[in-house]
Design a protein around this motif. Structure first.
Motif, PDB file in Angstrom:
ATOM      1  N   ASP A   7       0.858  -1.185   0.000  1.00 22.62           N
ATOM      2  CA  ASP A   7       0.000   0.000   0.000  1.00 22.62           C
ATOM      3  C   ASP A   7       0.895   1.236   0.000  1.00 22.62           C
ATOM      4  O   ASP A   7       1.543   1.550   0.993  1.00 22.62           O
ATOM      5  CB  ASP A   7      -0.910  -0.013   1.226  1.00 22.62           C
ATOM      6  CG  ASP A   7      -1.867   1.175   1.235  1.00 22.62           C
ATOM      7  OD1 ASP A   7      -1.910   1.894   0.214  1.00 22.62           O
ATOM      8  OD2 ASP A   7      -2.554   1.378   2.257  1.00 22.62           O
ATOM      9  N   THR A  10      -0.292   4.332  -0.888  1.00 24.31           N
ATOM     10  CA  THR A  10      -1.129   5.530  -0.908  1.00 24.31           C
ATOM     11  C   THR A  10      -0.747   6.541   0.172  1.00 24.31           C
ATOM     12  O   THR A  10      -1.057   7.726   0.040  1.00 24.31           O
ATOM     13  CB  THR A  10      -2.608   5.159  -0.744  1.00 24.31           C
ATOM     14  OG1 THR A  10      -2.786   4.432   0.484  1.00 24.31           O
ATOM     15  CG2 THR A  10      -3.073   4.295  -1.910  1.00 24.31           C
ATOM     16  N   THR A  11      -0.087   6.089   1.237  1.00 28.09           N
ATOM     17  CA  THR A  11       0.296   7.004   2.312  1.00 28.09           C
ATOM     18  C   THR A  11       1.773   7.361   2.273  1.00 28.09           C
ATOM     19  O   THR A  11       2.283   7.994   3.194  1.00 28.09           O
ATOM     20  CB  THR A  11      -0.035   6.371   3.677  1.00 28.09           C
ATOM     21  OG1 THR A  11       0.663   5.120   3.810  1.00 28.09           O
ATOM     22  CG2 THR A  11      -1.532   6.124   3.812  1.00 28.09           C
ATOM     23  N   ALA A  12       2.452   6.952   1.200  1.00 30.65           N
ATOM     24  CA  ALA A  12       3.874   7.256   1.082  1.00 30.65           C
ATOM     25  C   ALA A  12       4.084   8.738   0.812  1.00 30.65           C
ATOM     26  O   ALA A  12       3.160   9.465   0.429  1.00 30.65           O
ATOM     27  CB  ALA A  12       4.498   6.423  -0.035  1.00 30.65           C
ATOM     28  N   GLU A  13       5.307   9.195   0.992  1.00 31.78           N
ATOM     29  CA  GLU A  13       5.629  10.590   0.718  1.00 31.78           C
ATOM     30  C   GLU A  13       5.521  10.865  -0.778  1.00 31.78           C
ATOM     31  O   GLU A  13       5.982  10.071  -1.597  1.00 31.78           O
ATOM     32  CB  GLU A  13       7.045  10.905   1.192  1.00 31.78           C
ATOM     33  CG  GLU A  13       7.188  11.005   2.696  1.00 31.78           C
ATOM     34  CD  GLU A  13       6.403  12.193   3.260  1.00 31.78           C
ATOM     35  OE1 GLU A  13       6.372  13.249   2.593  1.00 31.78           O
ATOM     36  OE2 GLU A  13       5.812  12.051   4.344  1.00 31.78           O
ATOM     37  N   ARG A  54       0.755   5.443  -5.724  1.00 33.23           N
ATOM     38  CA  ARG A  54       1.782   6.310  -5.118  1.00 33.23           C
ATOM     39  C   ARG A  54       1.417   7.779  -5.325  1.00 33.23           C
ATOM     40  O   ARG A  54       1.081   8.197  -6.431  1.00 33.23           O
ATOM     41  CB  ARG A  54       3.141   6.028  -5.764  1.00 33.23           C
ATOM     42  CG  ARG A  54       4.298   6.847  -5.194  1.00 33.23           C
ATOM     43  CD  ARG A  54       4.614   6.434  -3.780  1.00 33.23           C
ATOM     44  NE  ARG A  54       5.628   7.266  -3.175  1.00 33.23           N
ATOM     45  CZ  ARG A  54       6.935   6.956  -3.145  1.00 33.23           C
ATOM     46  NH1 ARG A  54       7.356   5.835  -3.711  1.00 33.23           N
ATOM     47  NH2 ARG A  54       7.797   7.745  -2.543  1.00 33.23           N
ATOM     48  N   PRO A  55       1.454   8.600  -4.277  1.00 33.62           N
ATOM     49  CA  PRO A  55       1.212  10.028  -4.449  1.00 33.62           C
ATOM     50  C   PRO A  55       2.330  10.673  -5.267  1.00 33.62           C
ATOM     51  O   PRO A  55       3.518  10.434  -5.009  1.00 33.62           O
ATOM     52  CB  PRO A  55       1.203  10.562  -3.011  1.00 33.62           C
ATOM     53  CG  PRO A  55       0.931   9.368  -2.145  1.00 33.62           C
ATOM     54  CD  PRO A  55       1.594   8.234  -2.851  1.00 33.62           C
ATOM     55  N   TRP A  84      -2.935  10.548  -6.499  1.00 33.20           N
ATOM     56  CA  TRP A  84      -2.571   9.127  -6.462  1.00 33.20           C
ATOM     57  C   TRP A  84      -2.452   8.615  -7.898  1.00 33.20           C
ATOM     58  O   TRP A  84      -3.401   8.722  -8.699  1.00 33.20           O
ATOM     59  CB  TRP A  84      -3.637   8.329  -5.714  1.00 33.20           C
ATOM     60  CG  TRP A  84      -3.712   8.631  -4.247  1.00 33.20           C
ATOM     61  CD1 TRP A  84      -2.777   8.340  -3.298  1.00 33.20           C
ATOM     62  CD2 TRP A  84      -4.796   9.264  -3.565  1.00 33.20           C
ATOM     63  NE1 TRP A  84      -3.213   8.755  -2.063  1.00 33.20           N
ATOM     64  CE2 TRP A  84      -4.455   9.333  -2.198  1.00 33.20           C
ATOM     65  CE3 TRP A  84      -6.023   9.792  -3.984  1.00 33.20           C
ATOM     66  CZ2 TRP A  84      -5.277   9.890  -1.241  1.00 33.20           C
ATOM     67  CZ3 TRP A  84      -6.855  10.364  -3.037  1.00 33.20           C
ATOM     68  CH2 TRP A  84      -6.490  10.413  -1.684  1.00 33.20           C
ATOM     69  N   GLN A 110      -5.748  14.463  -4.572  1.00 31.32           N
ATOM     70  CA  GLN A 110      -6.086  14.275  -3.168  1.00 31.32           C
ATOM     71  C   GLN A 110      -7.026  15.367  -2.666  1.00 31.32           C
ATOM     72  O   GLN A 110      -7.842  15.129  -1.773  1.00 31.32           O
ATOM     73  CB  GLN A 110      -4.804  14.249  -2.332  1.00 31.32           C
ATOM     74  CG  GLN A 110      -3.927  13.037  -2.578  1.00 31.32           C
ATOM     75  CD  GLN A 110      -2.732  12.963  -1.639  1.00 31.32           C
ATOM     76  OE1 GLN A 110      -2.469  13.903  -0.894  1.00 31.32           O
ATOM     77  NE2 GLN A 110      -2.017  11.860  -1.668  1.00 31.32           N
ATOM     78  N   THR A 157     -12.140   9.608  -4.599  1.00 30.22           N
ATOM     79  CA  THR A 157     -11.288   8.729  -3.792  1.00 30.22           C
ATOM     80  C   THR A 157     -10.991   7.446  -4.555  1.00 30.22           C
ATOM     81  O   THR A 157     -11.662   7.099  -5.528  1.00 30.22           O
ATOM     82  CB  THR A 157     -11.969   8.379  -2.466  1.00 30.22           C
ATOM     83  OG1 THR A 157     -13.124   7.566  -2.732  1.00 30.22           O
ATOM     84  CG2 THR A 157     -12.391   9.644  -1.724  1.00 30.22           C
TER      85      THR A 157
END
Length: 262
Positions: free
Chosen positions: A48, A50-53, A74-75, A146, A189, A199
């Motif tokens: 996952d 999605t919460t990476a830098e 990945r953001p 994302w 986002q 989302t």
């Protein structure tokens, strides 16, 4: 094998060897390719990101590059100019309450106004919204989204003349702008003003059999490789074993007066 028979390294057999080698190599290679695709999909589903830098888009993807397996969700940071003429609505996106709606997608250049662009999901609107009522966008933007691969579910567009599409397919979007498009899109986002958030939960559900098809295709290709190898072996065996018997028959006819007269 009797003396004088054709052996497997005889020049007459070189064509069969080459053909057999090519068929087996191609089928085996295709099987390995499908197996690698199966492994990459499994690995991507287990991570996952999605919460990476966030990272700059150019660090993960180039305009003409295939979608990277390490980039799913990945953001990415995108800075550029909006291309409002490429704005479309994408149908079939439910919100958290199960209400039907559409995504608002507009390409955003990655850098200068004439640079390649990436489609960006700006936000969500309720089903039935007129494209003319969607808030317009122009100028420049700096956003984080994302990263997602272009969709290709095979759905057909019931009305190719309007601005509503059934999926975020890059081949459909590239026809609406002059710039080259990345082989991916981004889900912003933060929604644009006047739009509800879009989302990743609104993405079309991926069939559980999608990855399974890759491994089944791999097995199928390997079966083809085995079959090609078997055909090659049978041909070589029949040719090398049949030749001495044929030669012996010719010699017998030549020495048998009755056969020769007949």
């Amino acid at each position: 094998m009797a003396d004088g028979g054709i052996r497997w390294w005889h020049p007459r057999m070189w064509g069969a060897h080459l053909l057999g080698l090519v068929c087996v190599a191609i089928a085996t290679g295709m099987g390995v390719w499908q197996y690698d695709a199966w492994q990459e999909r499994r690995a991507a589903e287990q991570v996952d990101l999605t919460t990476a830098e966030p990272v700059p888009l150019s660090e993960l993807l180039g305009p003409d590059h295939p979608f990277p397996s390490v980039g799913l969700g990945r953001p990415v940071e995108i800075s550029g100019t909006w291309l409002p003429q490429g704005t479309v609505l994408v149908d079939g996106r439910e919100d958290a309450d199960g209400a039907d709606g559409l995504w608002v997608v507009t390409p955003l250049t990655d850098g200068e106004p004439d640079a390649p662009a990436i489609p960006v999901v700006r936000g969500w609107v309720p089903d039935g919204t007129d494209p003319a009522d969607v808030p317009a966008v122009s100028g420049t933007a700096d956003l984080v989204g994302w990263l997602q691969p272009g969709e290709g579910s095979g759905q057909t567009d019931p009305d190719p003349t309007d601005d509503v599409l059934p999926q975020v397919r890059i081949a459909d979007l590239v026809q609406r702008v002059d710039q080259d498009l990345y082989g991916a899109y981004a889900v912003a986002q933060e929604p644009e003003e006047g739009l509800a958030p879009a989302t990743l939960d609104q993405l079309p559900k991926v069939s559980r059999f999608t990855a399974l098809r890759n491994i089944l295709y791999a097995i199928e290709w390997w079966v083809f490789a085995a079959f090609a190898g078997y055909i090659w072996w049978r041909y070589v065996r029949d040719t090398t074993q049949g030749a001495p018997a044929d030669d012996a028959d010719d010699e017998e006819r030549a020495t048998d007066p009755v056969t020769s007269e007949a």
